[in-house]
Motif scaffolding. Structure first.
Motif, PDB file in Angstrom:
ATOM      1  N   VAL A  54       0.834  -1.204   0.000  1.00  0.00           N
ATOM      2  CA  VAL A  54       0.000   0.000   0.000  1.00  0.00           C
ATOM      3  C   VAL A  54       0.873   1.260   0.000  1.00  0.00           C
ATOM      4  N   THR A  55       1.979   1.217   0.732  1.00  0.00           N
ATOM      5  CA  THR A  55       2.892   2.363   0.763  1.00  0.00           C
ATOM      6  C   THR A  55       3.397   2.705  -0.628  1.00  0.00           C
ATOM      7  N   PHE A  56       3.693   1.701  -1.406  1.00  0.00           N
ATOM      8  CA  PHE A  56       4.205   1.939  -2.757  1.00  0.00           C
ATOM      9  C   PHE A  56       3.127   2.438  -3.711  1.00  0.00           C
ATOM     10  N   GLU A  57       1.865   2.503  -3.237  1.00  0.00           N
ATOM     11  CA  GLU A  57       0.780   3.046  -4.049  1.00  0.00           C
ATOM     12  C   GLU A  57       0.649   4.561  -3.892  1.00  0.00           C
ATOM     13  N   VAL A  58       1.482   5.166  -3.071  1.00  0.00           N
ATOM     14  CA  VAL A  58       1.384   6.607  -2.810  1.00  0.00           C
ATOM     15  C   VAL A  58       1.410   7.443  -4.094  1.00  0.00           C
TER      16      VAL A  58
ATOM     17  N   GLU B 212       0.594  22.212  -6.025  1.00  0.00           N
ATOM     18  CA  GLU B 212       1.124  23.286  -5.186  1.00  0.00           C
ATOM     19  C   GLU B 212       0.675  23.112  -3.736  1.00  0.00           C
ATOM     20  N   LYS B 213      -0.575  22.713  -3.540  1.00  0.00           N
ATOM     21  CA  LYS B 213      -1.089  22.500  -2.191  1.00  0.00           C
ATOM     22  C   LYS B 213      -0.397  21.309  -1.531  1.00  0.00           C
ATOM     23  N   LEU B 214      -0.163  20.262  -2.308  1.00  0.00           N
ATOM     24  CA  LEU B 214       0.532  19.088  -1.769  1.00  0.00           C
ATOM     25  C   LEU B 214       1.956  19.444  -1.354  1.00  0.00           C
ATOM     26  N   LYS B 215       2.592  20.312  -2.122  1.00  0.00           N
ATOM     27  CA  LYS B 215       3.939  20.738  -1.754  1.00  0.00           C
ATOM     28  C   LYS B 215       3.921  21.549  -0.453  1.00  0.00           C
ATOM     29  N   GLN B 216       2.860  22.306  -0.255  1.00  0.00           N
ATOM     30  CA  GLN B 216       2.752  23.095   0.963  1.00  0.00           C
ATOM     31  C   GLN B 216       2.590  22.215   2.204  1.00  0.00           C
ATOM     32  N   ILE B 217       1.889  21.090   2.051  1.00  0.00           N
ATOM     33  CA  ILE B 217       1.654  20.217   3.212  1.00  0.00           C
ATOM     34  C   ILE B 217       2.711  19.117   3.315  1.00  0.00           C
TER      35      ILE B 217
ATOM     36  N   MET C 129      15.362   1.253  12.643  1.00  0.00           N
ATOM     37  CA  MET C 129      15.740   0.862  11.286  1.00  0.00           C
ATOM     38  C   MET C 129      14.527   0.465  10.460  1.00  0.00           C
ATOM     39  N   SER C 130      13.668  -0.392  11.007  1.00  0.00           N
ATOM     40  CA  SER C 130      12.494  -0.826  10.253  1.00  0.00           C
ATOM     41  C   SER C 130      11.531   0.332  10.010  1.00  0.00           C
ATOM     42  N   GLN C 131      11.449   1.263  10.959  1.00  0.00           N
ATOM     43  CA  GLN C 131      10.604   2.442  10.761  1.00  0.00           C
ATOM     44  C   GLN C 131      11.122   3.298   9.608  1.00  0.00           C
ATOM     45  N   LEU C 132      12.431   3.459   9.554  1.00  0.00           N
ATOM     46  CA  LEU C 132      13.024   4.222   8.455  1.00  0.00           C
ATOM     47  C   LEU C 132      12.803   3.536   7.115  1.00  0.00           C
ATOM     48  N   LEU C 133      12.858   2.204   7.112  1.00  0.00           N
ATOM     49  CA  LEU C 133      12.698   1.443   5.874  1.00  0.00           C
ATOM     50  C   LEU C 133      11.294   1.579   5.289  1.00  0.00           C
ATOM     51  N   LEU C 134      10.315   1.954   6.116  1.00  0.00           N
ATOM     52  CA  LEU C 134       8.969   2.202   5.607  1.00  0.00           C
ATOM     53  C   LEU C 134       8.724   3.686   5.369  1.00  0.00           C
ATOM     54  N   ALA C 135       9.183   4.531   6.293  1.00  0.00           N
ATOM     55  CA  ALA C 135       8.894   5.967   6.204  1.00  0.00           C
ATOM     56  C   ALA C 135       9.635   6.630   5.052  1.00  0.00           C
ATOM     57  N   VAL C 136      10.901   6.281   4.861  1.00  0.00           N
ATOM     58  CA  VAL C 136      11.695   6.919   3.811  1.00  0.00           C
ATOM     59  C   VAL C 136      11.136   6.618   2.412  1.00  0.00           C
ATOM     60  N   PRO C 137      10.855   5.337   2.071  1.00  0.00           N
ATOM     61  CA  PRO C 137      10.221   5.100   0.765  1.00  0.00           C
ATOM     62  C   PRO C 137       8.894   5.821   0.596  1.00  0.00           C
ATOM     63  N   LEU C 138       8.117   5.914   1.674  1.00  0.00           N
ATOM     64  CA  LEU C 138       6.833   6.602   1.586  1.00  0.00           C
ATOM     65  C   LEU C 138       7.029   8.064   1.195  1.00  0.00           C
ATOM     66  N   CYS C 139       8.014   8.726   1.815  1.00  0.00           N
ATOM     67  CA  CYS C 139       8.292  10.134   1.502  1.00  0.00           C
ATOM     68  C   CYS C 139       8.813  10.286   0.078  1.00  0.00           C
ATOM     69  N   LEU C 140       9.707   9.386  -0.336  1.00  0.00           N
ATOM     70  CA  LEU C 140      10.267   9.448  -1.685  1.00  0.00           C
ATOM     71  C   LEU C 140       9.196   9.216  -2.747  1.00  0.00           C
ATOM     72  N   LEU C 141       8.304   8.254  -2.481  1.00  0.00           N
ATOM     73  CA  LEU C 141       7.247   7.970  -3.444  1.00  0.00           C
ATOM     74  C   LEU C 141       6.238   9.118  -3.517  1.00  0.00           C
ATOM     75  N   PHE C 142       6.043   9.819  -2.419  1.00  0.00           N
ATOM     76  CA  PHE C 142       5.203  11.022  -2.437  1.00  0.00           C
ATOM     77  C   PHE C 142       5.805  12.060  -3.376  1.00  0.00           C
ATOM     78  N   GLU C 143       7.130  12.217  -3.331  1.00  0.00           N
ATOM     79  CA  GLU C 143       7.798  13.162  -4.227  1.00  0.00           C
ATOM     80  C   GLU C 143       7.677  12.715  -5.685  1.00  0.00           C
ATOM     81  N   VAL C 144       7.754  11.404  -5.910  1.00  0.00           N
ATOM     82  CA  VAL C 144       7.583  10.884  -7.271  1.00  0.00           C
ATOM     83  C   VAL C 144       6.188  11.228  -7.786  1.00  0.00           C
ATOM     84  N   GLY C 145       5.189  11.089  -6.924  1.00  0.00           N
ATOM     85  CA  GLY C 145       3.829  11.431  -7.314  1.00  0.00           C
ATOM     86  C   GLY C 145       3.685  12.891  -7.684  1.00  0.00           C
TER      87      GLY C 145
END
Length: 256
Positions: free
Chosen positions: A172-176, A192-197, A218-234
């Protein structure tokens, strides 16, 4: 008289759609069943493959345990059924696409088809990332943290539930990116609004990771970091996707 004819025609159309839906569901189910039956002779090996990350983290010679009477049979069957579904997923998606495609406009087909394919690939990518990378880190941490006075012998049913939870979480995280694209394309929010939030999204990502994953950083970072990166990809892909799937009338309005 005309109303009765229209009502009859509408009823016939609805029934024909139900029949078409039933046929598509049966074909998709048949594909899953055929693959499942073909894989059943290797159900044990398939579960061994699923258990490999845990077994690699345990001391040499360690084994999992089964506390239920039929658990040694039932759990490998469940795993094999899930693998069969993943393998048959192209057929399932094709049947779904064949059912809805006749009722879509050309620009809508441009919207739906890429989303279906990309969302499926992203979900599988999330599961693969979890299996090949995350599990090794998590299980190694758990094994090293466990007191030496404890013999770690995971129950196969508990292990199955744990890995399925993480598979779903990472899938589900990779569906961001898909979520971002759909929200922007439907006009519910702007890039623009998404960038603001963005700061709130980052905080939410780490909160979600803390809730879902084991309590190690470590496991928290392994989920949170991809989630943030995939948000930027979106954020990057959403404007391009919205432009490529515009309806003809939308393009004309922009021109005027």
């Amino acid at each position: 008289m005309i109303d009765e004819q229209d009502s009859t025609a509408a009823g016939d159309t609805f029934i024909s759609h139900l029949v078409e839906l039933r046929n598509r569901v049966m074909k998709a189910s048949a594909a899953i069943i055929v693959v499942f039956l073909g894989l059943m002779p290797w159900a044990g090996k398939i579960y061994d493959f699923l258990a490999l990350p845990m077994m690699s983290a345990l001391p040499v010679g360690s084994k999992m345990i089964a506390t239920g009477v039929i658990t040694p049979f039932l759990i490998p069957v469940k795993v094999t059924l899930l693998v069969a579904f993943v393998i048959a997923l192209p057929v399932v998606l094709y049947q779904a696409w064949a059912f809805i495609a006749p009722g879509l406009y050309a620009h809508e087909k441009k919207l739906v088809a890429p989303l279906v394919v990309s969302s499926s690939l992203l979900f599988v990518a999330g599961v693969a990332f979890c299996y090949f990378f995350v599990f090794g880190v998590i299980f190694k941490f758990i094994n090293e943290f466990a007191p030496k006075s404890i013999t770690v012998a995971p129950d196969i049913e508990s292990y199955f539930g744990f890995v399925m939870t993480l598979f779903i979480a990472f899938g589900v995280t990779f569906e961001v990116p898909i979520v971002v694209i759909v929200l922007v394309r439907m006009g519910l929010i702007t890039v623009e609004k998404l960038k603001q939030i963005r700061p709130y999204v980052i905080v939410a990502a780490f909160v979600i990771a803390a809730v879902i994953t084991p309590p190690d950083i470590m496991s928290q970072l392994l989920l949170a970091v991809p989630l943030c990166l995939l948000f930027e990809v979106g954020l990057i892909v959403a404007p391009m996707f919205a432009k490529a799937t515009e309806a003809p009338e939308e393009t004309e309005e922009e021109t005027v």
